[in-house]
Scaffold this motif. Structure first.
Motif, PDB file in Angstrom:
ATOM      1  N   ASN A   1       1.790   4.714   0.034  1.00  0.00           N
ATOM      2  CA  ASN A   1       1.108   5.926   0.462  1.00  0.00           C
ATOM      3  C   ASN A   1       1.859   7.205   0.121  1.00  0.00           C
ATOM      4  O   ASN A   1       1.345   8.302   0.349  1.00  0.00           O
TER       5      ASN A   1
ATOM      6  N   ALA B   1      -7.945   0.601   0.650  1.00  0.00           N
ATOM      7  CA  ALA B   1      -8.063  -0.029  -0.665  1.00  0.00           C
ATOM      8  C   ALA B   1      -7.252  -1.325  -0.723  1.00  0.00           C
ATOM      9  O   ALA B   1      -7.711  -2.340  -1.261  1.00  0.00           O
ATOM     10  N   ALA B   2      -6.034  -1.282  -0.168  1.00  0.00           N
ATOM     11  CA  ALA B   2      -5.197  -2.488  -0.148  1.00  0.00           C
ATOM     12  C   ALA B   2      -5.833  -3.577   0.719  1.00  0.00           C
ATOM     13  O   ALA B   2      -5.799  -4.762   0.363  1.00  0.00           O
TER      14      ALA B   2
ATOM     15  N   VAL C   1      -0.977  -1.230  -4.526  1.00  0.00           N
ATOM     16  CA  VAL C   1      -2.003  -0.191  -4.525  1.00  0.00           C
ATOM     17  C   VAL C   1      -1.300   1.108  -4.145  1.00  0.00           C
ATOM     18  O   VAL C   1      -0.546   1.148  -3.173  1.00  0.00           O
TER      19      VAL C   1
ATOM     20  N   GLY D   1      -8.451   9.665  -0.923  1.00  0.00           N
ATOM     21  CA  GLY D   1      -8.847   8.290  -0.655  1.00  0.00           C
ATOM     22  C   GLY D   1      -7.904   7.619   0.322  1.00  0.00           C
ATOM     23  O   GLY D   1      -6.818   8.125   0.625  1.00  0.00           O
ATOM     24  N   ASP D   2      -8.285   6.486   0.815  1.00  0.00           N
ATOM     25  CA  ASP D   2      -7.506   5.738   1.809  1.00  0.00           C
ATOM     26  C   ASP D   2      -6.786   4.585   1.122  1.00  0.00           C
ATOM     27  O   ASP D   2      -7.412   3.585   0.762  1.00  0.00           O
ATOM     28  N   VAL D   3      -5.485   4.740   0.951  1.00  0.00           N
ATOM     29  CA  VAL D   3      -4.692   3.732   0.242  1.00  0.00           C
ATOM     30  C   VAL D   3      -4.682   2.406   1.003  1.00  0.00           C
ATOM     31  O   VAL D   3      -4.824   1.333   0.411  1.00  0.00           O
TER      32      VAL D   3
ATOM     33  N   GLY E   1      -8.937  -3.976   1.120  1.00  0.00           N
ATOM     34  CA  GLY E   1     -10.037  -4.533   0.339  1.00  0.00           C
ATOM     35  C   GLY E   1      -9.569  -5.675  -0.548  1.00  0.00           C
ATOM     36  O   GLY E   1     -10.225  -6.718  -0.644  1.00  0.00           O
ATOM     37  N   TRP E   2      -8.406  -5.479  -1.203  1.00  0.00           N
ATOM     38  CA  TRP E   2      -7.828  -6.565  -1.995  1.00  0.00           C
ATOM     39  C   TRP E   2      -7.455  -7.750  -1.109  1.00  0.00           C
ATOM     40  O   TRP E   2      -7.683  -8.909  -1.471  1.00  0.00           O
TER      41      TRP E   2
ATOM     42  N   VAL F   1      -5.342   5.076  -6.078  1.00  0.00           N
ATOM     43  CA  VAL F   1      -6.378   5.668  -5.225  1.00  0.00           C
ATOM     44  C   VAL F   1      -6.277   7.179  -5.348  1.00  0.00           C
ATOM     45  O   VAL F   1      -5.210   7.762  -5.104  1.00  0.00           O
TER      46      VAL F   1
ATOM     47  N   ALA G   1       0.872  -1.167   0.000  1.00  0.00           N
ATOM     48  CA  ALA G   1       0.000   0.000   0.000  1.00  0.00           C
ATOM     49  C   ALA G   1       0.912   1.221   0.000  1.00  0.00           C
ATOM     50  O   ALA G   1       1.371   1.679   1.054  1.00  0.00           O
TER      51      ALA G   1
ATOM     52  N   GLU H   1      -3.768  -0.624  -8.707  1.00  0.00           N
ATOM     53  CA  GLU H   1      -4.846   0.334  -8.483  1.00  0.00           C
ATOM     54  C   GLU H   1      -4.259   1.654  -8.003  1.00  0.00           C
ATOM     55  O   GLU H   1      -3.358   1.668  -7.157  1.00  0.00           O
TER      56      GLU H   1
END
Length: 306
Positions: free
Chosen positions: A145, A233-234, A163, A228-230, A236-237, A224, A143, A222
């Motif tokens: 950031n 999102a990670a 991400v 957004g919240d990196v 989520g994967w 973001v 992730a 992806e």
């Protein structure tokens, strides 16, 4: 996204994680490990002892049956800016002092001088952060950031998914300071993006590559958008991966890893069929997956025994 303290351990863990200096270890979702590099003032640069501590963490993660996917990120405005160059400079100074002492001593002795020390570039087998050369059994998601330079970039290249925030920047600036990306990135970068793009990044030493550009090169899954919240999102994967059969994920990843390592498709397929696949064929998760499909329900997976 704030990471909870590693003291809040899920009761389903077989053992606690090993301590890692300047890393927050947390478990934000079932079956998911989150490792957050926590040296924001140093842009999460990693000193030598931390590489070995992180390697032990990834080994523990692979051996922990309840865990199925991991995410690595950083605090502050950087994912990881690479090696701790202040530490490296001190090592260079000490090495020069030792070399001068050895040369003075050897001038009055017929014995050869001691071999050069390799401490400044010593790494665990898994490479930078225990990740840049890691084979491993289970997936790790980066992730990204913010700043992702040098060794941080080497870690990201070898992660299973990446991400990145829209404002993240990537690069391999090693040649601009007289060193090289020696933790596994160079051959992997060529395989991922091709010789010319790899040469552009590694030989020119640029550090202004955007997340969007890295996505177009195939290094980022992806992007973001700002605000957004990196990490979310990670995660989520990670949740999507953890919801699948842990056995199937491990074996599928092994098949991809064989291709990554240059094994031909037919040989790689045979190795998987005659190896790990035989260990899961007819097993609990193998049977459960097919049965749940026939019964039109969600599967209930067992922790992998691989």
């Amino acid at each position: 996204m704030s990471a909870p303290s590693s003291s809040k351990l899920p009761p389903t863990l077989a053992s606690p994680p090993p301590p890692v200096p300047d890393v927050i270890v947390s478990f934000p979702a079932p079956h998911v490990l989150l490792a957050t590099l926590n040296r924001p003032k140093a842009l999460n640069a990693i000193p030598r002892p931390q590489h070995f501590a992180l390697e032990r963490l990834w080994e523990w993660y692979d051996a922990e049956p309840w865990l199925r996917c991991a995410v690595i990120t950083g605090t502050g405005r950087a994912f990881c800016a690479g090696q701790d160059l202040k530490e490296w400079d001190e090592l260079n100074s000490n090495s020069n002092d030792n070399t001068a002492t050895n040369n003075t001593a050897s001038s009055s002795s017929s014995s050869s001088s001691s071999p050069p020390r390799r401490g400044r570039t010593s790494m665990p087998p898994g490479g930078f952060g225990g990740l840049s050369n890691r084979g491993g059994a289970k997936p790790v998601i980066a992730a990204v950031n913010g700043i992702c330079f040098g060794g941080g970039m080497e870690m990201a290249i070898n992660c299973d998914l990446v991400v990145a925030g829209a404002g993240a920047t990537f690069g391999l600036p090693e040649v601009t300071i007289g060193v090289i990306a020696l933790a596994g990135a160079l051959p992997r970068l060529v395989r991922s993006v091709g010789r010319q793009r790899a040469a552009e990044m590694a030989l020119a030493g640029g550090i202004s590559y955007s997340a969007a550009e890295m996505r177009s090169w195939g290094l980022v899954n992806e992007v973001v958008e700002d605000g957004g919240d990196v990490v979310a999102a990670a995660l989520g994967w990670a949740a999507r991966i953890a919801a699948n059969s842990p056995d199937a994920v491990i074996v599928s990843r092994e098949g991809m890893k064989l291709g990554w390592e240059g094994v031909g498709p037919q040989q790689a397929t045979d190795l998987i069929k005659d190896g790990l696949f035989r260990r899961i064929e007819g097993g609990e998760n193998f049977v459960e997956g097919v049965r749940s499909f026939v019964e039109r329900r969600k599967p209930v997976w067992k922790d992998s025994k691989l």
